[in-house]
Write a protein that holds these residues in place. Structure first.
Motif, short mmCIF file in Angstrom:
data_model
loop_
_atom_site.label_atom_id
_atom_site.label_comp_id
_atom_site.label_asym_id
_atom_site.label_seq_id
_atom_site.Cartn_x
_atom_site.Cartn_y
_atom_site.Cartn_z
N GLN B 314 0.84 -1.19 0.00
CA GLN B 314 0.00 0.00 0.00
C GLN B 314 0.87 1.25 0.00
N SER B 315 0.49 2.18 -0.84
CA SER B 315 1.20 3.45 -0.85
C SER B 315 0.31 4.54 -0.25
N PRO B 316 0.65 5.03 0.96
CA PRO B 316 -0.16 6.08 1.57
C PRO B 316 -0.27 7.31 0.67
N ILE B 317 0.79 7.59 -0.08
CA ILE B 317 0.78 8.78 -0.95
C ILE B 317 -0.33 8.67 -1.98
N VAL B 318 -0.42 7.49 -2.61
CA VAL B 318 -1.42 7.28 -3.65
C VAL B 318 -2.81 7.29 -3.04
N ARG B 319 -2.94 6.60 -1.88
CA ARG B 319 -4.27 6.54 -1.25
C ARG B 319 -4.68 7.93 -0.75
N ALA B 320 -3.71 8.72 -0.34
CA ALA B 320 -4.04 10.06 0.17
C ALA B 320 -4.62 10.93 -0.93
N PHE B 321 -4.22 10.69 -2.17
CA PHE B 321 -4.74 11.51 -3.26
C PHE B 321 -5.96 10.87 -3.92
N PHE B 322 -5.85 9.53 -4.17
CA PHE B 322 -6.90 8.88 -4.96
C PHE B 322 -7.96 8.19 -4.10
N GLY B 323 -7.71 7.98 -2.82
CA GLY B 323 -8.63 7.18 -2.02
C GLY B 323 -8.25 5.72 -2.09
N SER B 324 -9.02 4.86 -1.43
CA SER B 324 -8.59 3.46 -1.33
C SER B 324 -9.23 2.57 -2.38
N GLN B 325 -10.35 3.02 -2.97
CA GLN B 325 -11.02 2.17 -3.97
C GLN B 325 -10.42 2.43 -5.34
N ASN B 326 -9.44 1.65 -5.70
CA ASN B 326 -8.75 1.95 -6.95
C ASN B 326 -8.45 0.71 -7.76
N ASN B 327 -8.40 0.92 -9.05
CA ASN B 327 -8.05 -0.17 -9.95
C ASN B 327 -6.58 -0.03 -10.32
N PHE B 328 -5.76 -0.77 -9.64
CA PHE B 328 -4.34 -0.72 -9.96
C PHE B 328 -4.04 -1.64 -11.13
N CYS B 329 -3.04 -1.26 -11.86
CA CYS B 329 -2.46 -2.16 -12.85
C CYS B 329 -0.99 -2.28 -12.49
N ALA B 330 -0.38 -3.37 -12.92
CA ALA B 330 1.04 -3.51 -12.60
C ALA B 330 1.77 -4.06 -13.82
N PHE B 331 3.02 -3.74 -13.91
CA PHE B 331 3.86 -4.36 -14.94
C PHE B 331 5.25 -4.58 -14.37
N ASN B 332 5.94 -5.52 -14.96
CA ASN B 332 7.27 -5.87 -14.48
C ASN B 332 8.34 -5.50 -15.50
N LEU B 333 9.41 -4.99 -14.99
CA LEU B 333 10.58 -4.73 -15.84
C LEU B 333 11.64 -5.73 -15.45
N THR B 334 12.30 -6.34 -16.43
CA THR B 334 13.45 -7.19 -16.10
C THR B 334 14.65 -6.71 -16.89
N PHE B 335 15.77 -6.72 -16.23
CA PHE B 335 16.97 -6.13 -16.82
C PHE B 335 17.99 -7.21 -17.13
N GLY B 336 18.38 -7.28 -18.38
CA GLY B 336 19.48 -8.17 -18.75
C GLY B 336 19.04 -9.58 -19.09
N THR B 337 19.98 -10.35 -19.60
CA THR B 337 19.76 -11.76 -19.94
C THR B 337 20.87 -12.55 -19.26
N PRO B 338 20.66 -13.87 -19.10
CA PRO B 338 21.70 -14.68 -18.44
C PRO B 338 23.04 -14.61 -19.16
N THR B 339 23.00 -14.45 -20.49
CA THR B 339 24.25 -14.26 -21.21
C THR B 339 24.42 -12.76 -21.43
#
Lengths: 465, 405
Positions: B314-339
């Protein structure tokens, strides 16, 4: 006239066989394959000649085929990577003048070929050892030694071809040798990446040892070529004994003082040559990563497209040779080739179009240029200076390649592929400028460079009268 | 759902070059909020009564609009992006609300009706994968995952010490509060943020083109001991936008890699139709501080997927502005390859992105490239023209010469 003369002088002419009948210690009925006067034996020799050059052409482009692996395993940037090509070219800036001399006066064709093959082998082994012991300077030194042998071996190969096939199937033989060289490059481009992954799988990890072992395995082709050189030396000596055949000579006479007599059109031809080839070979050396990064090709696809210039030039060279022979107008053909190359580089740089189009164009124009540009030298230089002119042309071509390889690596590291392509476009454009200038100079002076085949024929006839 | 433009090779499906060229040449920002220059101020908002908390307010004032970036490490590192259509809008912080269990209303931008667009990014977790035996370099995840570090459980250094008014930048540096393995004994994760008064391009790779409407974030992991020989790192980013839909992830292919050698793609995350907010980055990270080409490693982004707020820190900053009822989306970044190069080279990894409002900046061909092309194509054409004219106008002399001959 001259051709007939060649025919009679041809070392393996049928007439000679009759006279060699009573040669000592030769049984009358040799099997066709072992009889130097028979076609079957010459085909065997041809096979050996083709494989003589295979190793050096295969290994020349080893760095291009393993670009990412070399850079990763040896921890070098592109600038240092391109030094591998530069170090190949440096000795040839000088050796182009010396190769013919060494073969004719010092070693003789047989020993010359063997010695140059040894240089190629040792160079490749040192190159591979540099990988195994993780010393990039040793790899560079290996490429230097390899370069000493590589280009001179090509001269030796041509000398052998002339010696065995003059007045016979010589053009075909030259064509086949060239095709074999291109096949060597192509096989290398498509095989080395796969070989590396196999070695990696068996060793369990990638790294400089994997790279070194892969290169060492690649060096087997050089051993093969050395064996061919030994076999050729034996067969050549045997033919000399049986047919009283002389040892082949390049016949090259290099007089550096001739350089001051070179005409403006010849200098323009040199200029075209240097600025054209520097936009082709260093590009191929750096191409693989370009195709994977910009066009999203897989490693194998990138290897395939990077070798397509060689693939096209193998069958197209003889066809274009014939075309230029039949039509003349060399300057126009060179102009076409340079413009097409310019277009191909522009496509590669500024569009996301399928790069097969651009690379096929490059392959076609490269083959056409080789067929139209190199014979032009013979039109503007008296025959006794031909050796010097060709030596000089190869020498400055190697100088250009060495310098531009380094510059290309530096540009790529700092400014990226778009800028590199723009740089190559600028080089081709300089070449184009020289072609246009050559056209006008030739016209203004009433030169013979752009005559059609018929005009050349008429001039020849009028001279004969 | 987010969509990622797939690579397309073959006849006819790729964007035609000339169009691309034109669009590159015609790259003036045309956003509603696009402003040439802005007055940028950095202010660390402090809670005088309580313990020191990191809250950095970047206010970029233009002639007709104000952009507010609120960066904070109250909870996991997060940023609020609020765009208003007045140069007079202000941020108001109610610390007691913000630090309470129901923080809604703790952060507000006034006047409320001036808000044109608002969104937030939360950096929730740092992933680590074991890349030793991963053969498929394109696989997701790129290896066996180690337990991730939750960035909500990091402690962060005081940001006030790192604020640099000259470069308009500040750095949040953190390490795990509890670090039983001592992995971060000599290491840290840093979020360096920088705002810009006008457009330009930094000297440091990946040299993203920025405008006055953008703010740059550089995430750098340095010195932390990896848990494997070939550890790959990743970052989980949660997003919150004005609507319920996830932002779309676009991979733009480009012909131009002058500023980031051998990187021909620009990834961007867009909320809805333009003009809205965006996050833009080159899919490249660096394993050395200088950021040369030999240290470049690919950065992969997963398409954003909808997720539930309670699955994320939970991010208090985000909840402080947007409230608690929110539709979050997420994405992942990965850096590099094994080689290839990786974190293991120098125990360093950095990745940069731009965050902003309006139309994302578009690279144009540099004047040097255009200049060389004009000369390279113009010179032979001119010579051909000049020579042709000469031959046309002066053939008499030549033919007379022939006749005499």
């Amino acid at each position: 006239m001259e051709e007939e003369d060649d025919e009679t002088r041809a070392l393996l002419a049928n007439g000679r066989t009759e006279t060699s009948r009573d040669a000592p210690a030769i049984p009358r009925a040799l099997p066709a394959l072992c009889d130097p006067s028979r076609l079957a034996h010459r085909l065997l020799v041809l096979l050996l000649m083709c494989f003589l050059g295979f190793g050096s052409y295969f290994c020349y482009d080893n760095p291009a085929a393993l670009q990412t692996q070399v850079k990763q395993d040896m921890h070098v940037n592109t600038t240092k990577f391109m030094l591998l090509y530069a170090w190949y070219s440096w000795p040839n800036v000088v050796l182009c003048f010396l190769g013919g001399f060494l073969i004719d006066r010092v070693f003789g064709i047989r020993w010359g070929t063997i010695i140059f093959s040894c240089f190629v082998c040792i160079g490749q082994v040192v190159f591979a050892l540099g990988g195994i012991v993780n010393a990039f300077w040793l790899m560079e030194f290996g490429r230097f030694v390899f370069g000493i042998g590589g280009e001179s071996l090509a001269v030796a190969q041509n000398t052998y071809a002339v010696s065995w096939f003059k007045g016979k199937e010589l053009n075909l033989v030259f064509g086949l040798q060239l095709s074999m060289a291109r096949i060597g490059s192509t096989v290398n481009m498509n095989l080395m990446g796969w070989l590396y992954s196999k070695v990696e799988a068996s060793l369990g990890s990638a790294g400089h040892t994997t790279l070194g072992i892969t290169l060492m395995i690649g060096g087997i082709t050089c051993i093969l070529s050395l064996i061919c050189a030994l076999a050729l030396a034996y067969l050549d000596q045997r033919a000399e004994r049986i047919l009283h055949k002389e040892q082949g000579k390049t016949g090259e006479v290099i007089k550096l003082t001739d350089v001051k007599d070179f005409s403006l059109p010849l200098w323009l031809i040199f200029f075209i040559c240097v600025f054209y080839y520097v936009a082709v070979f260093p590009f191929i050396g750096l191409g693989k990563v370009f195709f994977t990064e910009k066009f999203g090709f897989s490693s194998q696809e990138a290897s395939a497209i990077n070798s397509v210039v060689y693939v096209i030039s193998a069958p197209m060279s003889p066809i274009f040779g014939l075309l230029v022979d039949k039509t003349g107008k060399n300057v126009i053909w060179v102009l076409c080739a340079v413009v097409t190359t310019l277009a191909s580089h522009i496509l590669l740089a500024f569009t996301l179009w399928n790069p097969w189009i651009a690379m096929c164009l490059l392959g076609i124009s490269y083959s056409l240029l080789a067929c139209a540009l190199w014979p032009m030298v013979a039109f503007v230089v008296p025959e006794h200076q031909l050796g010097t002119a060709y030596g000089f042309m190869q020498s400055i071509q190697n100088l250009g390649l060495a310098v531009i390889s380094i510059i290309a690596g530096m540009i790529l590291d700092t400014k990226g592929y778009l800028f590199l392509e723009v740089f190559f476009i600028a080089c081709v454009s300089l070449s184009l400028l020289a072609v246009v200038l050559l056209y006008f100079v030739n016209r203004a002076r009433g030169g013979n460079l752009n005559y059609s085949a018929r005009q050349r024929e008429e001039i020849k006839l009028s001279h004969a009268e | 759902m987010g969509s990622r433009e797939g690579p397309c090779w073959g006849w006819g499906c790729c964007a035609p070059g000339p169009v691309l060229l034109l669009s590159l040449l015609w790259a003036a920002p045309s956003a509603l909020l696009g402003e040439e220059t802005r007055q940028v101020s950095l202010e660390v908002v402090s809670d005088w009564g309580g313990p020191p908390e990191n809250l950095l307010h970047i206010r970029a004032v233009g002639t007709n609009s104000t952009l507010h970036y609120v960066w904070g490490t109250v909870g996991p590192p997060a940023v609020l992006l609020v765009a208003t259509d007045t140069p007079h809008s202000v941020l108001s912080v109610n610390w007691s609300l913000l630090l309470s269990s129901e923080p809604y209303g703790g952060l507000t931008v006034l006047p409320k009706d001036s808000i044109q667009f608002s969104s937030a990014l939360v950096f929730t977790r740092l992933f680590e994968f074991d890349g030793t035996n991963a053969s498929d370099t394109a696989a997701q995840p790129p290896g066996r995952p180690y337990p991730p570090y939750s960035l909500a459980e990091f402690s962060w250094s005081n940001v006030s010490g790192s604020v640099d008014p000259a470069t308009l930048s500040a750095t949040f540096q953190g390490h795990p509060t509890g670090d039983p393995t001592g992995a971060f004994a000599n290491g840290s994760l840093a979020f360096r943020v920088q705002a810009f008064p006008r457009s330009g391009r930094p000297a440091q790779p990946p040299r993203l083109l920025h405008t006055a409407d953008t703010c740059q974030l550089e995430v750098a992991l340095s010195g932390a001991s990896p848990r494997g020989n070939r550890s790959l790192f990743g970052l989980e980013v949660a997003t919150l936008g004005p609507g319920p839909a996830c932002p779309s992830l676009q991979g733009q292919h480009s012909i131009d890699d002058e500023y980031a050698p051998a990187v021909f793609q620009l990834d961007q995350l867009l909320w809805g139709s333009l003009p809205s907010g965006f996050v833009q980055w080159r899919p490249v990270a660096f394993s050395q501080k200088q950021g040369g080409r030999e240290s470049a490693l690919p950065c992969r982004a997963s398409p954003p997927y909808p997720t539930l707020a309670y699955l994320l820190s939970q991010s208090p900053i985000v909840r402080a502005f947007f409230g608690s009822q929110n539709n979050f989306c997420a994405f992942n970044l990965t850096f590099g390859t094994p080689t290839g190069p990786g974190y293991w080279d120098q125990h360093y990894l950095s990745w940069s992105a731009l965050l902003g409002v309006g139309a994302p900046p578009v690279d144009a061909l540099s004047p040097l490239v255009l200049g060389i092309m004009v000369v390279a194509l113009g010179a032979p054409a001119l010579l051909l023209l000049a020579g042709g004219l000469f031959l046309l106008l002066g053939p008499k002399g030549y033919s007379e010469y022939q006749r005499i001959n």
